[in-house]
Write a protein that holds these residues in place. Structure first.
Motif, PDB file in Angstrom:
ATOM      1  N   ILE A 209     -19.407  16.740  -9.199  1.00 54.91           N
ATOM      2  CA  ILE A 209     -20.543  15.897  -8.858  1.00 54.91           C
ATOM      3  C   ILE A 209     -21.437  15.722 -10.081  1.00 54.91           C
ATOM      4  O   ILE A 209     -22.005  14.641 -10.302  1.00 54.91           O
ATOM      5  CB  ILE A 209     -21.348  16.479  -7.674  1.00 54.91           C
ATOM      6  CG1 ILE A 209     -20.548  16.358  -6.376  1.00 54.91           C
ATOM      7  CG2 ILE A 209     -22.684  15.750  -7.526  1.00 54.91           C
ATOM      8  CD1 ILE A 209     -21.285  16.840  -5.142  1.00 54.91           C
ATOM      9  N   ARG A 243     -26.286  14.924  -4.384  1.00 52.59           N
ATOM     10  CA  ARG A 243     -25.363  16.057  -4.318  1.00 52.59           C
ATOM     11  C   ARG A 243     -25.045  16.401  -2.856  1.00 52.59           C
ATOM     12  O   ARG A 243     -23.877  16.620  -2.493  1.00 52.59           O
ATOM     13  CB  ARG A 243     -25.961  17.277  -5.008  1.00 52.59           C
ATOM     14  CG  ARG A 243     -25.907  17.243  -6.525  1.00 52.59           C
ATOM     15  CD  ARG A 243     -26.476  18.535  -7.109  1.00 52.59           C
ATOM     16  NE  ARG A 243     -26.360  18.593  -8.545  1.00 52.59           N
ATOM     17  CZ  ARG A 243     -25.275  18.952  -9.202  1.00 52.59           C
ATOM     18  NH1 ARG A 243     -24.210  19.325  -8.525  1.00 52.59           N
ATOM     19  NH2 ARG A 243     -25.253  18.977 -10.523  1.00 52.59           N
ATOM     20  N   GLU A 244     -26.078  16.437  -2.047  1.00 53.49           N
ATOM     21  CA  GLU A 244     -25.895  16.800  -0.641  1.00 53.49           C
ATOM     22  C   GLU A 244     -25.056  15.752   0.087  1.00 53.49           C
ATOM     23  O   GLU A 244     -24.152  16.089   0.869  1.00 53.49           O
ATOM     24  CB  GLU A 244     -27.260  16.934   0.030  1.00 53.49           C
ATOM     25  CG  GLU A 244     -27.187  17.363   1.485  1.00 53.49           C
ATOM     26  CD  GLU A 244     -28.564  17.535   2.110  1.00 53.49           C
ATOM     27  OE1 GLU A 244     -28.649  17.566   3.353  1.00 53.49           O
ATOM     28  OE2 GLU A 244     -29.552  17.634   1.357  1.00 53.49           O
ATOM     29  N   GLN A 247     -21.318  15.991  -0.969  1.00 50.18           N
ATOM     30  CA  GLN A 247     -20.652  17.290  -0.852  1.00 50.18           C
ATOM     31  C   GLN A 247     -19.406  17.251   0.033  1.00 50.18           C
ATOM     32  O   GLN A 247     -18.407  17.927  -0.270  1.00 50.18           O
ATOM     33  CB  GLN A 247     -21.645  18.337  -0.323  1.00 50.18           C
ATOM     34  CG  GLN A 247     -21.160  19.772  -0.490  1.00 50.18           C
ATOM     35  CD  GLN A 247     -20.896  20.137  -1.946  1.00 50.18           C
ATOM     36  OE1 GLN A 247     -21.699  19.846  -2.829  1.00 50.18           O
ATOM     37  NE2 GLN A 247     -19.750  20.766  -2.211  1.00 50.18           N
ATOM     38  N   VAL A 250     -16.126  16.798  -1.885  1.00 48.90           N
ATOM     39  CA  VAL A 250     -15.801  17.728  -2.966  1.00 48.90           C
ATOM     40  C   VAL A 250     -14.779  18.748  -2.471  1.00 48.90           C
ATOM     41  O   VAL A 250     -14.978  19.406  -1.449  1.00 48.90           O
ATOM     42  CB  VAL A 250     -17.067  18.461  -3.466  1.00 48.90           C
ATOM     43  CG1 VAL A 250     -16.691  19.494  -4.538  1.00 48.90           C
ATOM     44  CG2 VAL A 250     -18.071  17.471  -4.018  1.00 48.90           C
ATOM     45  N   LEU A 255     -14.871  15.903  -7.211  1.00 49.27           N
ATOM     46  CA  LEU A 255     -15.432  14.882  -6.335  1.00 49.27           C
ATOM     47  C   LEU A 255     -14.449  13.728  -6.226  1.00 49.27           C
ATOM     48  O   LEU A 255     -14.083  13.105  -7.229  1.00 49.27           O
ATOM     49  CB  LEU A 255     -16.766  14.371  -6.896  1.00 49.27           C
ATOM     50  CG  LEU A 255     -17.375  13.149  -6.200  1.00 49.27           C
ATOM     51  CD1 LEU A 255     -17.770  13.480  -4.764  1.00 49.27           C
ATOM     52  CD2 LEU A 255     -18.588  12.627  -6.976  1.00 49.27           C
TER      53      LEU A 255
END
Length: 276
Positions: A209, A243-244, A247, A250, A255
């Motif tokens: 990420i 990022r959240e 996620q 991932v 990613l």
């Protein structure tokens, strides 16, 4: 003209390091494969960025061929020039507008325009200018990202920018030419024939990420300017929320999110007895 040392390639280097392997190389390999460059052909890469399309095509056309890249950004052209040094194929790089290319008419066998036309201020003129430099027997392969919602990474970035009160219009331009009928009609109006359009579902894959964020905030031509408008606190929130949101895509630190693109293949002129 600016000297070589005065050209800032910082943004171009971030683009080449993060965006090319994460978002562009896979699609470029697919599209160059569809274009099938042949030994000795002359190939033009329009809105070439750091030149991944021209470099891949050069491997096919070989030392008897020619590969030319053109982009309006001096930084990416300078880095493209550096990356192509030592190529066995003659390669040229031009910093100029794709709407007024400093190139002769009827000289190229193949033109590539990979994720570029959606950024042109006049798409019809862009298509027409590409057709001008193609030989009558020449062909075009162009690509366009699908709708924003079908390109998860870009969609998340736009959503977070808008949530933070930033004008995300520049970031949306990457997916702003996604209607296949509009693409087809614009190409036909510019005089292209034998137009074929296909939609490909794929995956953009970044090493992490963090690599995605580096590409989007430092190297992307369509999102970095919008991100730059954020205050320091807002930028921290932007990074945290992106990022959240990503996620779930991932796996083992990598990613990989879904991305859709349209690919156009067309001829500069109709073949004998053919029509558009």
């Amino acid at each position: 003209m600016a000297s070589e040392k005065s050209i800032d390639t910082t943004v171009a280097e971030a683009y080449e390091q993060h965006m090319v392997p994460g978002m562009f190389r896979h699609w470029t390999e697919l599209q160059v494969g569809l274009a099938a460059p042949k030994a000795g052909e002359h190939v033009l890469d329009v809105a070439c960025g750091t030149g991944i399309g021209a470099r891949l095509a050069a491997a096919h056309v070989g030392p008897t061929g020619r590969a030319v890249g053109i982009d309006i950004d001096p930084g990416v052209i300078e880095l493209a020039r550096q990356l192509s040094r030592g190529s066995e194929t003659p390669m040229e790089w031009h910093c100029a507008s794709a709407l007024e290319m400093p190139l002769e008419s009827d000289v190229f066998d193949l033109a590539l325009c990979l994720q570029g036309l959606q950024f042109f201020p006049d798409r019809l003129k862009g298509f027409a200018e590409i057709r001008r430099v193609l030989k009558p027997s020449g062909r075009l392969v162009a690509s366009f990202w699908g709708p924003l919602e079908s390109n998860k990474g870009h969609h998340v970035v736009v959503q977070e920018l808008e949530r933070l009160g930033v004008d995300a219009a520049p970031a949306k331009r990457a997916c702003s030419f996604s209607n296949t009928e509009e693409i087809r009609a614009t190409a036909a109006q510019a005089g292209f024939a034998g137009i074929e359009l296909r939609t490909e579902e794929g995956v953009s894959q970044f090493g992490s990420i963090q690599s995605f964020l580096e590409g989007m905030t430092r190297g992307s031509p369509s999102t970095r300017h919008a991100v730059a408008k954020l205050s320091a606190d807002a930028r921290e929130r932007f990074v945290r929320d992106v990022r959240e949101a990503l996620q779930p895509y991932v796996i083992d630190g990598v990613l990989a999110y879904p991305m859709r693109t349209h690919v156009l293949v067309a001829r500069a002129q109709a073949s004998d007895g053919g029509t558009a």
